[in-house]
Scaffold this motif. Structure first.
Motif, PDB file in Angstrom:
ATOM      1  N   ARG A  53       0.836  -1.200   0.000  1.00 50.60           N
ATOM      2  CA  ARG A  53       0.000   0.000   0.000  1.00 50.60           C
ATOM      3  C   ARG A  53       0.867   1.244   0.000  1.00 50.60           C
ATOM      4  O   ARG A  53       1.957   1.240   0.571  1.00 50.60           O
ATOM      5  N   ALA A  54       0.371   2.318  -0.600  1.00 50.64           N
ATOM      6  CA  ALA A  54       1.111   3.577  -0.614  1.00 50.64           C
ATOM      7  C   ALA A  54       1.430   3.988   0.827  1.00 50.64           C
ATOM      8  O   ALA A  54       0.554   4.000   1.688  1.00 50.64           O
ATOM      9  N   ALA A  55       2.697   4.281   1.075  1.00 52.73           N
ATOM     10  CA  ALA A  55       3.123   4.668   2.414  1.00 52.73           C
ATOM     11  C   ALA A  55       2.594   6.063   2.730  1.00 52.73           C
ATOM     12  O   ALA A  55       2.307   6.855   1.844  1.00 52.73           O
ATOM     13  N   GLY A  56       2.484   6.340   4.001  1.00 54.51           N
ATOM     14  CA  GLY A  56       2.007   7.647   4.431  1.00 54.51           C
ATOM     15  C   GLY A  56       2.786   8.136   5.630  1.00 54.51           C
ATOM     16  O   GLY A  56       3.750   7.511   6.075  1.00 54.51           O
ATOM     17  N   THR A  57       2.360   9.248   6.153  1.00 54.64           N
ATOM     18  CA  THR A  57       2.956   9.817   7.355  1.00 54.64           C
ATOM     19  C   THR A  57       1.837  10.151   8.330  1.00 54.64           C
ATOM     20  O   THR A  57       0.683  10.332   7.940  1.00 54.64           O
ATOM     21  N   ASN A  67       1.440  10.872  -0.085  1.00 53.54           N
ATOM     22  CA  ASN A  67       1.840  12.275  -0.158  1.00 53.54           C
ATOM     23  C   ASN A  67       3.238  12.407  -0.762  1.00 53.54           C
ATOM     24  O   ASN A  67       3.876  11.422  -1.095  1.00 53.54           O
ATOM     25  N   THR A  68       3.705  13.620  -0.910  1.00 51.16           N
ATOM     26  CA  THR A  68       4.996  13.855  -1.549  1.00 51.16           C
ATOM     27  C   THR A  68       6.174  13.575  -0.622  1.00 51.16           C
ATOM     28  O   THR A  68       7.312  13.539  -1.080  1.00 51.16           O
ATOM     29  N   THR A  69       5.915  13.362   0.664  1.00 50.29           N
ATOM     30  CA  THR A  69       6.991  13.065   1.607  1.00 50.29           C
ATOM     31  C   THR A  69       7.529  11.652   1.392  1.00 50.29           C
ATOM     32  O   THR A  69       8.722  11.415   1.494  1.00 50.29           O
ATOM     33  N   ARG A  70       6.640  10.723   1.094  1.00 46.81           N
ATOM     34  CA  ARG A  70       7.039   9.329   0.905  1.00 46.81           C
ATOM     35  C   ARG A  70       6.593   8.827  -0.452  1.00 46.81           C
ATOM     36  O   ARG A  70       5.445   8.991  -0.833  1.00 46.81           O
ATOM     37  N   GLY A  71       7.525   8.159  -1.139  1.00 49.32           N
ATOM     38  CA  GLY A  71       7.203   7.613  -2.450  1.00 49.32           C
ATOM     39  C   GLY A  71       7.192   6.098  -2.480  1.00 49.32           C
ATOM     40  O   GLY A  71       7.095   5.501  -3.549  1.00 49.32           O
ATOM     41  N   PHE A 114       7.982  -4.140   5.163  1.00 49.56           N
ATOM     42  CA  PHE A 114       8.551  -4.240   3.832  1.00 49.56           C
ATOM     43  C   PHE A 114       8.324  -2.890   3.164  1.00 49.56           C
ATOM     44  O   PHE A 114       7.287  -2.247   3.372  1.00 49.56           O
ATOM     45  N   ALA A 115       9.283  -2.445   2.369  1.00 51.31           N
ATOM     46  CA  ALA A 115       9.120  -1.191   1.632  1.00 51.31           C
ATOM     47  C   ALA A 115       9.709  -1.343   0.242  1.00 51.31           C
ATOM     48  O   ALA A 115      10.779  -1.916   0.073  1.00 51.31           O
TER      49      ALA A 115
END
Length: 124
Positions: A53-57, A67-71, A114-115
């Motif tokens: 899943r798209a990472a977030g903060t 968001n633009t902080t994490r890709g 996992f990333a």
């Protein structure tokens, strides 16, 4: 940039000393090549099946995904989800206990995920 100090993964006194002196260190060989490759294969399987899943903060109502902080795209490791993840979390647990004893950190648990970073993605 100066090179990071190196510690031996199973020499907990050396690891604690490196962290005390430098605040950071490398642990080459923390996981052997076979375990590292198994984790990578598991990650690639998650990527292929769309499990990441798209990472977030942030947390709770302040959580922002994509968001633009994490890709990167991520998936939390949970004990029991696979033998590979369970073994990795167990190794981190051993480190947690050793560092708690030597550095009085009071860490109650270990978390890992996992990333996967596509080309050009970053974590700002």
């Amino acid at each position: 940039m100066p090179s990071l100090p190196v510690a031996v993964p199973h020499d907990h006194a050396m690891l604690a000393a490196a962290l005390t002196a430098h605040g950071v260190c490398r642990l080459p060989g923390f996981q052997d090549l076979i375990a590292t490759q198994a984790l990578r294969l598991e990650l690639e399987g998650m990527q292929a099946t769309g499990s990441l899943r798209a990472a977030g903060t942030g947390q709770g109502t302040g959580h922002r995904a994509g968001n633009t902080t994490r890709g990167d795209s991520t998936q939390w490791m949970e004990a029991g989800c696979s033998n590979t993840a369970t073994a990795y979390l167990a190794a981190l647990h051993v480190l947690r206990i050793a560092l708690n004893r030597r550095l009085f950190l009071g860490m109650d648990e270990v978390e890992a995920h996992f990333a996967c970073y596509p080309i050009g993605a970053c974590y700002l």
